[in-house]
Design a protein around this motif. Structure first.
Motif, PDB file in Angstrom:
ATOM      1  N   MET A  36      76.146  42.169  -0.449  1.00 14.98           N
ATOM      2  CA  MET A  36      77.241  43.044  -0.061  1.00 14.98           C
ATOM      3  C   MET A  36      78.435  42.236   0.410  1.00 14.98           C
ATOM      4  O   MET A  36      78.314  41.042   0.703  1.00 14.98           O
ATOM      5  CB  MET A  36      76.786  44.019   1.037  1.00 14.98           C
ATOM      6  N   THR A  37      79.593  42.897   0.493  1.00 13.98           N
ATOM      7  CA  THR A  37      80.801  42.245   0.966  1.00 13.98           C
ATOM      8  C   THR A  37      80.812  42.210   2.494  1.00 13.98           C
ATOM      9  O   THR A  37      79.994  42.865   3.149  1.00 13.98           O
ATOM     10  CB  THR A  37      82.048  42.991   0.472  1.00 13.98           C
ATOM     11  N   SER A  40      77.847  38.783  -1.195  1.00  9.87           N
ATOM     12  CA  SER A  40      77.903  39.049  -2.633  1.00  9.87           C
ATOM     13  C   SER A  40      78.696  37.982  -3.384  1.00  9.87           C
ATOM     14  O   SER A  40      78.517  37.819  -4.591  1.00  9.87           O
ATOM     15  CB  SER A  40      78.520  40.424  -2.885  1.00  9.87           C
ATOM     16  N   GLU A  41      79.572  37.240  -2.682  1.00  9.55           N
ATOM     17  CA  GLU A  41      80.360  36.212  -3.345  1.00  9.55           C
ATOM     18  C   GLU A  41      79.597  34.897  -3.444  1.00  9.55           C
ATOM     19  O   GLU A  41      79.548  34.264  -4.488  1.00  9.55           O
ATOM     20  CB  GLU A  41      81.687  35.995  -2.605  1.00  9.55           C
ATOM     21  N   THR A  42      78.992  34.476  -2.329  1.00 10.35           N
ATOM     22  CA  THR A  42      78.313  33.173  -2.299  1.00 10.35           C
ATOM     23  C   THR A  42      76.832  33.267  -2.604  1.00 10.35           C
ATOM     24  O   THR A  42      76.188  32.250  -2.874  1.00 10.35           O
ATOM     25  CB  THR A  42      78.492  32.522  -0.922  1.00 10.35           C
ATOM     26  N   LYS A  43      76.257  34.485  -2.503  1.00 10.17           N
ATOM     27  CA  LYS A  43      74.820  34.709  -2.675  1.00 10.17           C
ATOM     28  C   LYS A  43      74.003  33.958  -1.627  1.00 10.17           C
ATOM     29  O   LYS A  43      72.825  33.689  -1.808  1.00 10.17           O
ATOM     30  CB  LYS A  43      74.371  34.281  -4.092  1.00 10.17           C
ATOM     31  N   ILE A  83      79.087  34.108  10.424  1.00 13.57           N
ATOM     32  CA  ILE A  83      78.471  32.799  10.221  1.00 13.57           C
ATOM     33  C   ILE A  83      77.909  32.762   8.810  1.00 13.57           C
ATOM     34  O   ILE A  83      77.130  33.639   8.428  1.00 13.57           O
ATOM     35  CB  ILE A  83      77.340  32.544  11.237  1.00 13.57           C
ATOM     36  N   HIS A  84      78.331  31.752   8.022  1.00 12.21           N
ATOM     37  CA  HIS A  84      77.825  31.578   6.670  1.00 12.21           C
ATOM     38  C   HIS A  84      76.874  30.387   6.626  1.00 12.21           C
ATOM     39  O   HIS A  84      77.105  29.374   7.297  1.00 12.21           O
ATOM     40  CB  HIS A  84      78.976  31.330   5.685  1.00 12.21           C
ATOM     41  N   LEU A  85      75.820  30.496   5.855  1.00 12.04           N
ATOM     42  CA  LEU A  85      74.882  29.394   5.670  1.00 12.04           C
ATOM     43  C   LEU A  85      75.002  28.880   4.244  1.00 12.04           C
ATOM     44  O   LEU A  85      74.939  29.646   3.287  1.00 12.04           O
ATOM     45  CB  LEU A  85      73.444  29.858   5.929  1.00 12.04           C
TER      46      LEU A  85
END
Length: 230
Positions: free
Chosen positions: A167-168, A189-192, A208-210
């Motif tokens: 999801m966004t 949804s962009e980086t999976k 926070i992105h991993l």
């Protein structure tokens, strides 16, 4: 009790005030929470043209003798934002209402009844200490969820597995507000990749992105699947 509608750096037309009264029906709200003290609706506008699809924000604050319930949403116009915020408020009110009725109807279990009603619950010996199975080496083994821990292992209070659809960020924020939590784990949804949105001070949010470390992945692949030269 009246609904107080106010604007923050924007004018609130009379037509919108009437729409608020029609959308937030006090009779319905008081059925779900009979201890409501006040209901405030605040409308604000974002002047940034890049956020035209989220330019109008509506925040609903319901105060009662219990915890304060807030619901907010943003959309391209205040009427759509109000509809979204009202849906969130209704969901949270129903959740609180169901919790209260569940607590009233639940019967407390005695210590002897717990193992019969709670799968995997620990039992106690005559000294009041937890009884665990022991393996062939005499080391205590205890089962925590789907984990078997030998000796002094990590304490896992609860283990959950969810099926997640990508999801966004906007969708993740909406889902977090819908369940009323301070954080929400989702798959971007962009980086999976897995990410977490969380509530900061006031109405600010953080994310926070991993990302998978390619060096670590390469080192692990070399250690497990490397070839021998001759």
């Amino acid at each position: 009790m009246d609904i107080v509608v106010k604007g923050r750096k924007t004018e609130v037309p009379e037509r919108f005030r009437k729409h608020v009264a029609e959308k937030l029906k006090l009779e319905k709200i008081q059925k779900l929470d009979g201890k409501v003290i006040s209901l405030d609706v605040e409308v604000s506008k974002e002047p940034n043209p890049r956020q035209a699809d989220r330019s109008d924000r509506v925040e609903i604050t319901l105060r009662s003798r219990g915890p304060v319930i807030r619901a907010e949403a943003a959309a391209s116009d205040p009427y759509a934002a109000l509809d979204l915020a009202a849906e969130k408020l209704d969901a949270r009110l129903r959740k609180q209402h169901d919790k209260r009725h569940t607590r009233r109807g639940a019967r407390r279990l005695t210590a002897a009844e717990v193992p019969d009603h709670v799968p995997g619950a620990a039992t106690l010996n005559g000294n009041g200490r937890t009884v665990h199975d022991e393996d062939s080496d005499g080391v205590p083994v205890k089962k925590i969820g789907s984990l078997e821990v030998k000796g002094e292992g990590p304490l896992v209070v609860r283990e959950k597995t969810h099926v997640a659809s990508p999801m966004t960020l906007d969708q993740a924020l909406y889902e977090m507000e819908l369940v009323g939590h301070d954080f929400y784990l989702f798959v971007d949804s962009e980086t999976k990749e897995p990410s977490v949105v969380y509530r900061r001070h006031a109405y600010d949010y953080g994310v926070i992105h991993l990302n998978t470390d390619p060096m670590v992945t390469q080192a692990q692949s070399s250690a497990t699947g490397g070839t021998l030269g001759g």
